[in-house]
Design an enzyme around this catalytic site. Sequence first.
Site, short mmCIF file in Angstrom:
data_model
loop_
_atom_site.label_atom_id
_atom_site.label_comp_id
_atom_site.label_asym_id
_atom_site.label_seq_id
_atom_site.Cartn_x
_atom_site.Cartn_y
_atom_site.Cartn_z
N SER A 246 0.86 -1.19 0.00
CA SER A 246 0.00 0.00 0.00
C SER A 246 0.89 1.23 0.00
O SER A 246 2.11 1.14 0.03
CB SER A 246 -0.89 0.01 1.24
N LYS A 247 0.25 2.40 0.00
CA LYS A 247 0.99 3.66 -0.04
C LYS A 247 1.98 3.81 1.12
O LYS A 247 2.98 4.51 1.00
CB LYS A 247 0.01 4.84 -0.04
N ARG A 248 1.66 3.14 2.24
CA ARG A 248 2.57 3.22 3.39
C ARG A 248 3.97 2.73 3.04
O ARG A 248 4.95 3.09 3.66
CB ARG A 248 2.06 2.35 4.54
N GLY A 250 5.56 3.31 0.37
CA GLY A 250 6.22 4.17 -0.60
C GLY A 250 5.42 4.20 -1.88
O GLY A 250 4.23 3.86 -1.89
#
Length: 477
Positions: A246-248, A250
């Site tokens: 996920s965006k967490r 990067g």
Amino acid sequence: MTVRVRMAPSPTGNLHVGTARAALFNWLYARHEGGTYIVRIDDTDQERSTKEFEDEILSSFRWLGLDWDEGVEVGGPHGTYRQSDRLDRYRQVAEQLVASGAAYHDVRSTEELESLRARAQQEGKHPGHYIRRPDSVANEPSDEGAIRLSVPQDRPVVFQDLIRGEVSFEPRDVDDFVILRSNGTPTYHLASTVDDVDYAITHVARGEDLLPSTPKHILLTRSLGATEPTYAHLPLLFGTDGKKLSKRHGATALSDYRAMGYLPEAVFNYLAILGWSPDGETTIFTREEAIQAFDLEEVSRNPAAFDPAKLEWMNGEYIRAMDRGQFVDSVKPFVEEAVGRSLEENEWERFEELAGLIQERTKLLPEAGRQAVFLYADIDEYDEESWAKVMTKSGVGDVLDMGIAKLSSLPLWDAASIESVLREIPEELDIGAGKTFQPLRVAVTGSSVSPPLFESMAALGREPTMARLKRAREELG
Ligand code: GLU
């Protein structure tokens, strides 16, 4: 049988690295088999689909080198390859399934059911045209009049997945699902299945998140009198912490990597090793080697970790493998961007003097710009951290004074001559090499991170080097 595979992105977001990897595996399979690779656009979600996302996705495919033989933009024998252009076709298929008794209009109340049935009989329609929804889906939100597929409850849906082996779904886990909403729009299940049948798709390789949809698609395909394609469900990508990507973790959009200065060849290679390798261990290989060796059956069943650090390493490997001219051409825009103007032919000669050394130290193309900028732009400000770490130490003034003295009497301005006189400094002052060369480096390049010092001074030229040493000496006070 000629292999026909497809990639069917929904243009509701930028191309995710996981989707790019699924596209890559489909493409490799088609190329390996001498088959046809198709790109269609799944844009039945009109509210979330945009032209911008579609353009972004297609341009990312092209950047990766995943050219398609049929589909949007390139055309082919099946029309536009865009679901929003085929709504009539999906409605027609849904009605056809109702007429054959394989699907029915969902009615909630028994009373209404009776009157509808009576009408159906008068109109000469199939007796199963209207059916009360089964209890298993009784709690779903009402969509009176939606068309549901009638799912046989007496046997499981079994299929052979190329990656997972035999997969079996109990009928109670499938339920009579909606294929056409009462407003006449198809669900994903209907549109995707009709397209796969109409386009004669032989293999569907897609993310494992879609596995629960597959029994539905198989039942629908069979209701249409067709044979289902062979399925291959690709394990999902995880972050290095083992959690779903996920965006967490990067950047997850392929275009982010493009913007950061990654090479398409390196990204291609990296996506390919997420669950596959030509021989189970080789990590670096060419596009042609991948095509030669690829097989969907050899994709690993285990989730693959997407590790940006490994991708960066791989990009560095690809940069080092470039020939010099190719490297210089690739980094020119980044150097000019860092300098803030376009450079003249004779200015590029100075860059070329250092190009080999910069190439060795570059993992991402823009880093080459940052390393070269000192050649063209005066130092406005010294890198703060470098100055604090290097120039505030005792003895720096002596080093600069001695450097200035030795270099000003140098007859020949080249790296070897510069090196030979500067190497006398640590001996004469009885200090370490680092204490000598780091201050000279910050003075000349503005930063403690730069290409090697002697070559940098040589490429910069005598006068600018002397001027910068003197200026740094003054700054010290
Ligand atoms: N449009 C679907 C998606 O993006 C495609 C799924 C499929 O390959 O069937 O998830």
